[in-house]
Design a protein around this motif. Sequence first.
Motif, PDB file in Angstrom:
ATOM      1  N   PHE A  64       0.830  -1.207   0.000  1.00 29.27           N
ATOM      2  CA  PHE A  64       0.000   0.000   0.000  1.00 29.27           C
ATOM      3  C   PHE A  64       0.863   1.255   0.000  1.00 29.27           C
ATOM      4  CE2 PHE A  64      -1.805   3.282   2.906  1.00 29.27           C
ATOM      5  CZ  PHE A  64      -2.714   3.813   2.004  1.00 29.27           C
ATOM      6  N   LYS A  65       0.634   2.101  -1.000  1.00 30.78           N
ATOM      7  CA  LYS A  65       1.164   3.458  -1.038  1.00 30.78           C
ATOM      8  C   LYS A  65       0.003   4.364  -1.392  1.00 30.78           C
ATOM      9  CE  LYS A  65       5.892   2.355  -2.580  1.00 30.78           C
ATOM     10  NZ  LYS A  65       6.921   2.630  -3.620  1.00 30.78           N
ATOM     11  N   THR A  66      -0.325   5.273  -0.508  1.00 27.19           N
ATOM     12  CA  THR A  66      -1.487   6.103  -0.771  1.00 27.19           C
ATOM     13  C   THR A  66      -1.248   7.029  -1.959  1.00 27.19           C
ATOM     14  OG1 THR A  66      -3.044   7.726   0.141  1.00 27.19           O
ATOM     15  CG2 THR A  66      -0.755   7.861   0.880  1.00 27.19           C
ATOM     16  N   PRO A  67      -2.258   7.226  -2.810  1.00 27.34           N
ATOM     17  CA  PRO A  67      -2.124   8.190  -3.910  1.00 27.34           C
ATOM     18  C   PRO A  67      -2.485   9.604  -3.488  1.00 27.34           C
ATOM     19  CG  PRO A  67      -4.211   7.053  -4.108  1.00 27.34           C
ATOM     20  CD  PRO A  67      -3.510   6.459  -2.903  1.00 27.34           C
ATOM     21  N   TYR A  68      -2.777   9.805  -2.191  1.00 25.24           N
ATOM     22  CA  TYR A  68      -3.294  11.089  -1.730  1.00 25.24           C
ATOM     23  C   TYR A  68      -2.239  11.993  -1.111  1.00 25.24           C
ATOM     24  CZ  TYR A  68      -7.900   9.100  -2.581  1.00 25.24           C
ATOM     25  OH  TYR A  68      -9.000   8.542  -3.177  1.00 25.24           O
ATOM     26  N   THR A  69      -0.991  11.807  -1.459  1.00 24.94           N
ATOM     27  CA  THR A  69       0.053  12.677  -0.933  1.00 24.94           C
ATOM     28  C   THR A  69       1.223  12.712  -1.912  1.00 24.94           C
ATOM     29  OG1 THR A  69       1.506  13.090   0.963  1.00 24.94           O
ATOM     30  CG2 THR A  69       1.174  10.804   0.343  1.00 24.94           C
ATOM     31  N   ALA A  70       1.989  13.799  -1.837  1.00 22.14           N
ATOM     32  CA  ALA A  70       3.217  13.913  -2.636  1.00 22.14           C
ATOM     33  C   ALA A  70       4.432  13.419  -1.865  1.00 22.14           C
ATOM     34  CB  ALA A  70       3.427  15.371  -3.046  1.00 22.14           C
ATOM     35  N   GLU A  71       4.235  13.066  -0.579  1.00 21.16           N
ATOM     36  CA  GLU A  71       5.356  12.643   0.252  1.00 21.16           C
ATOM     37  C   GLU A  71       5.875  11.272  -0.200  1.00 21.16           C
ATOM     38  OE1 GLU A  71       6.830  14.429   2.731  1.00 21.16           O
ATOM     39  OE2 GLU A  71       5.516  16.034   2.006  1.00 21.16           O
ATOM     40  N   PRO A  72       7.199  11.031  -0.078  1.00 24.39           N
ATOM     41  CA  PRO A  72       7.755   9.706  -0.437  1.00 24.39           C
ATOM     42  C   PRO A  72       7.270   8.644   0.538  1.00 24.39           C
ATOM     43  CG  PRO A  72       9.423  11.103   0.602  1.00 24.39           C
ATOM     44  CD  PRO A  72       8.236  11.989   0.363  1.00 24.39           C
ATOM     45  N   GLN A  73       7.082   7.421   0.018  1.00 24.23           N
ATOM     46  CA  GLN A  73       6.583   6.319   0.824  1.00 24.23           C
ATOM     47  C   GLN A  73       7.367   5.054   0.500  1.00 24.23           C
ATOM     48  OE1 GLN A  73       2.085   6.128   0.698  1.00 24.23           O
ATOM     49  NE2 GLN A  73       2.419   7.770  -0.785  1.00 24.23           N
ATOM     50  N   ALA A  74       7.609   4.242   1.542  1.00 25.67           N
ATOM     51  CA  ALA A  74       8.299   2.978   1.340  1.00 25.67           C
ATOM     52  C   ALA A  74       7.334   1.873   0.936  1.00 25.67           C
ATOM     53  CB  ALA A  74       9.042   2.582   2.616  1.00 25.67           C
ATOM     54  N   GLY A  75       6.057   2.031   1.270  1.00 27.70           N
ATOM     55  CA  GLY A  75       5.079   0.984   1.035  1.00 27.70           C
ATOM     56  C   GLY A  75       4.924   0.117   2.267  1.00 27.70           C
ATOM     57  N   VAL A  76       3.707  -0.337   2.547  1.00 28.59           N
ATOM     58  CA  VAL A  76       3.434  -1.126   3.748  1.00 28.59           C
ATOM     59  C   VAL A  76       2.383  -2.176   3.423  1.00 28.59           C
ATOM     60  CG1 VAL A  76       1.623   0.455   4.551  1.00 28.59           C
ATOM     61  CG2 VAL A  76       2.841  -0.965   6.215  1.00 28.59           C
ATOM     62  N   LEU A  77       2.448  -3.294   4.121  1.00 30.02           N
ATOM     63  CA  LEU A  77       1.469  -4.368   3.945  1.00 30.02           C
ATOM     64  C   LEU A  77       0.189  -3.965   4.668  1.00 30.02           C
ATOM     65  CD1 LEU A  77       1.153  -7.229   2.734  1.00 30.02           C
ATOM     66  CD2 LEU A  77       1.800  -8.136   4.978  1.00 30.02           C
ATOM     67  N   ALA A  78      -0.707  -3.333   3.948  1.00 28.27           N
ATOM     68  CA  ALA A  78      -1.968  -2.857   4.511  1.00 28.27           C
ATOM     69  C   ALA A  78      -3.022  -2.835   3.415  1.00 28.27           C
ATOM     70  CB  ALA A  78      -1.797  -1.456   5.113  1.00 28.27           C
ATOM     71  N   PHE A  79      -4.275  -2.879   3.827  1.00 29.47           N
ATOM     72  CA  PHE A  79      -5.401  -2.893   2.884  1.00 29.47           C
ATOM     73  C   PHE A  79      -5.241  -4.008   1.845  1.00 29.47           C
ATOM     74  CE2 PHE A  79      -5.067   1.563   4.332  1.00 29.47           C
ATOM     75  CZ  PHE A  79      -6.329   1.708   4.885  1.00 29.47           C
ATOM     76  N   LEU A  80      -4.687  -5.129   2.304  1.00 32.61           N
ATOM     77  CA  LEU A  80      -4.372  -6.223   1.383  1.00 32.61           C
ATOM     78  C   LEU A  80      -5.591  -6.760   0.625  1.00 32.61           C
ATOM     79  CD1 LEU A  80      -2.035  -7.912   0.333  1.00 32.61           C
ATOM     80  CD2 LEU A  80      -2.480  -9.551   2.178  1.00 32.61           C
ATOM     81  N   PRO A  81      -6.779  -6.899   1.260  1.00 38.25           N
ATOM     82  CA  PRO A  81      -7.922  -7.401   0.485  1.00 38.25           C
ATOM     83  C   PRO A  81      -8.228  -6.549  -0.737  1.00 38.25           C
ATOM     84  CG  PRO A  81      -8.417  -7.493   2.827  1.00 38.25           C
ATOM     85  CD  PRO A  81      -7.136  -6.729   2.690  1.00 38.25           C
ATOM     86  N   TYR A  82      -8.123  -5.228  -0.598  1.00 36.48           N
ATOM     87  CA  TYR A  82      -8.439  -4.348  -1.716  1.00 36.48           C
ATOM     88  C   TYR A  82      -7.369  -4.417  -2.806  1.00 36.48           C
ATOM     89  CZ  TYR A  82     -11.968  -2.530   1.453  1.00 36.48           C
ATOM     90  OH  TYR A  82     -13.040  -2.426   2.293  1.00 36.48           O
ATOM     91  N   ILE A  83      -6.127  -4.470  -2.406  1.00 39.69           N
ATOM     92  CA  ILE A  83      -5.047  -4.556  -3.396  1.00 39.69           C
ATOM     93  C   ILE A  83      -5.155  -5.864  -4.177  1.00 39.69           C
ATOM     94  CG2 ILE A  83      -2.543  -4.753  -3.661  1.00 39.69           C
ATOM     95  CD1 ILE A  83      -2.272  -2.760  -1.343  1.00 39.69           C
ATOM     96  N   LEU A  84      -5.436  -6.964  -3.486  1.00 42.66           N
ATOM     97  CA  LEU A  84      -5.571  -8.252  -4.163  1.00 42.66           C
ATOM     98  C   LEU A  84      -6.788  -8.288  -5.072  1.00 42.66           C
ATOM     99  CD1 LEU A  84      -4.636 -10.748  -1.290  1.00 42.66           C
ATOM    100  CD2 LEU A  84      -3.206  -9.967  -3.185  1.00 42.66           C
ATOM    101  N   LEU A  85      -7.891  -7.731  -4.627  1.00 41.66           N
ATOM    102  CA  LEU A  85      -9.092  -7.684  -5.467  1.00 41.66           C
ATOM    103  C   LEU A  85      -8.833  -6.901  -6.749  1.00 41.66           C
ATOM    104  CD1 LEU A  85     -12.043  -7.133  -2.966  1.00 41.66           C
ATOM    105  CD2 LEU A  85     -11.765  -9.056  -4.524  1.00 41.66           C
ATOM    106  N   GLY A  86      -8.048  -5.838  -6.650  1.00 41.00           N
ATOM    107  CA  GLY A  86      -7.756  -5.028  -7.825  1.00 41.00           C
ATOM    108  C   GLY A  86      -7.069  -5.819  -8.924  1.00 41.00           C
ATOM    109  N   LYS A  87      -6.351  -6.861  -8.556  1.00 43.37           N
ATOM    110  CA  LYS A  87      -5.630  -7.659  -9.549  1.00 43.37           C
ATOM    111  C   LYS A  87      -6.563  -8.515 -10.395  1.00 43.37           C
ATOM    112  CE  LYS A  87      -1.419  -7.500  -6.898  1.00 43.37           C
ATOM    113  NZ  LYS A  87      -0.852  -6.505  -7.828  1.00 43.37           N
ATOM    114  N   LEU A  88      -7.842  -8.565 -10.030  1.00 43.55           N
ATOM    115  CA  LEU A  88      -8.817  -9.308 -10.824  1.00 43.55           C
ATOM    116  C   LEU A  88      -9.450  -8.452 -11.918  1.00 43.55           C
ATOM    117  CD1 LEU A  88     -10.679 -11.164  -7.914  1.00 43.55           C
ATOM    118  CD2 LEU A  88      -8.750 -11.985  -9.299  1.00 43.55           C
ATOM    119  N   ALA A  89      -9.111  -7.170 -11.955  1.00 44.67           N
ATOM    120  CA  ALA A  89      -9.730  -6.250 -12.919  1.00 44.67           C
ATOM    121  C   ALA A  89      -8.713  -5.797 -13.958  1.00 44.67           C
ATOM    122  CB  ALA A  89     -10.308  -5.032 -12.197  1.00 44.67           C
ATOM    123  N   ALA A  90      -9.170  -5.637 -15.189  1.00 47.59           N
ATOM    124  CA  ALA A  90      -8.298  -5.154 -16.270  1.00 47.59           C
ATOM    125  C   ALA A  90      -9.164  -4.788 -17.459  1.00 47.59           C
ATOM    126  CB  ALA A  90      -7.279  -6.223 -16.662  1.00 47.59           C
TER     127      ALA A  90
END
Length: 528
Positions: A64-90
């Motif tokens: 998870f890296k939020t798209p709602y900021t310009a600040e640098p982010q390392a990424g974190v294991l969060a909101f995993l159900p939503y990120i995984l669900l997104g991989k079913l769409a194209a």
Amino acid sequence: MRRSEWKWCWAFAAAVAGITSLPYVMGYFTQGEAWRFTGFVFAVQDGNSYIAKMLAGSSGAWLFKTPYTAEPQAGVLAFLPYILLGKLAAGEALHEQLVALFHLFRVVAIFALVPATYRFASIFLPGPSWRKWVTVMATLGGGFGWVLVLAGLGNWGGSLPLDFYSPETFGFLAVLGLPHLVLARALLLLGLASYLASYRSARQAWLAGFLFLVMGLAQPLSLVSVFAVIGGHLLVLAGAASVSHDWRAWRGWVRSGIQAVIATSPIAAYTVVAYARDPFLQAWASQNRILSPIPGHYLVAYGILIVPALLGVRSLISGTTVEGLLPTAWMIIVPALAYAPVNVQRRLPEGAWVAILVLAAIGLSKYAGSSPRARWVGPAFMAVSLPTSLLLLGGSFSASIHPSEPLFRPTAEIQLFEWIGKETDRASLVLAAFDTGNVLPAWAPVRVVVGHGPESAGLNEVLPRVEAFYTVTVSDGYRSAFLREYGVSLVVWGPRERRLDGWDPASALFLEQAYRAGDYRLFKVVQR
């Protein structure tokens, strides 16, 4: 649980899923040439952020890296159900696919929550009628918040009644539109059921820990609730052991609790370390203020069942059942959880509503006994518990058939967003007003400077600067420096941006119009 009880659970889950899906279906039927439906009927800003997370997953993200900021982010294991669900769409109609997957997740989570609640209730209640009562109340019930609204006290103590905005205090709001919370509660209840069975089988303690581990991936804060409930149970058992001078059973429960915590520790430790080391996560946590209202609101919320629940506690304590002491301990620690000295205190009593319902069902069943009035006791309490949910559902229907913001967005705005998604770099940083910035990442895999309360780092400092950018009172030199400082590559200019003070970006030498749709224009930054 007999086969007939399982069938009832599936039928009831189908009914709940169907009823709560109707407002969303109506929203899509209502949209037309002028308006596009966001896919949400309440908490639309958060809903857009969930779709943005799914869109990031569709674009290849695993962390998870939020798209709602310009600040640098390392990424974190969060909101995993939503990120995984997104991989079913194209492909085409990506936003519609993501919204459909979101609500499919919600429906599946309901089918997990209903039997999980029934299973938990069955540990304490021998008959199916009261188990069903607990399950219906846990998914659809609420408190006396509707009475406050009718009495003109809808903003008592500076807060709405908890029934109207707190998914963790009851449950209907989560069922209506927050699937990760529904899934987390189902796993919490199943995990506690396994923990309570662990005195017969050590493997049940490890199973409980595994369920809590998966729960932590869906909603990390629920881990705090679980640890508090198990800790409260062990403390109450210690009190009972000190009276009986028999500590053998207590030591067995401590062993089960330790096993469950050990199995859960990877996600708990990861979360603690990630927040300790990541400046962005620390900024996010400091802004994520989810505070409890005045105590009177909790008394109104749970007051309808406090007396029956206390009768249930009395019955369980006199029966000296070790299982029954868990909902008793859970109810006791609610005030400590609700007013813990943390920014997210209102989230911590997650699931306590189910424990209170179980205790109330025990108390009401003992009070009513086999008298003729017994069959009316449960429905009577249910009748005064459902109005808030009916009001919320009715309001959702009304909002879904009357196109307006924020549930709907102007078609021209969506055309602009879709163009950005297709024609610009995914790493682009876009400047827009806050409300525009909230919606854009749900339609295009780009970042915005501001757009979400907790996730826009340093919002109190950045938002005034964004608003100043669109005013006529600052110089083009200020604007140019602002764009360079944040690395902005695109600037949106639509009705919300105009309302900030009417500055026209067409006059700026460092901006070049790239696209136009109705009242919406997009400018590319061309620093010279």
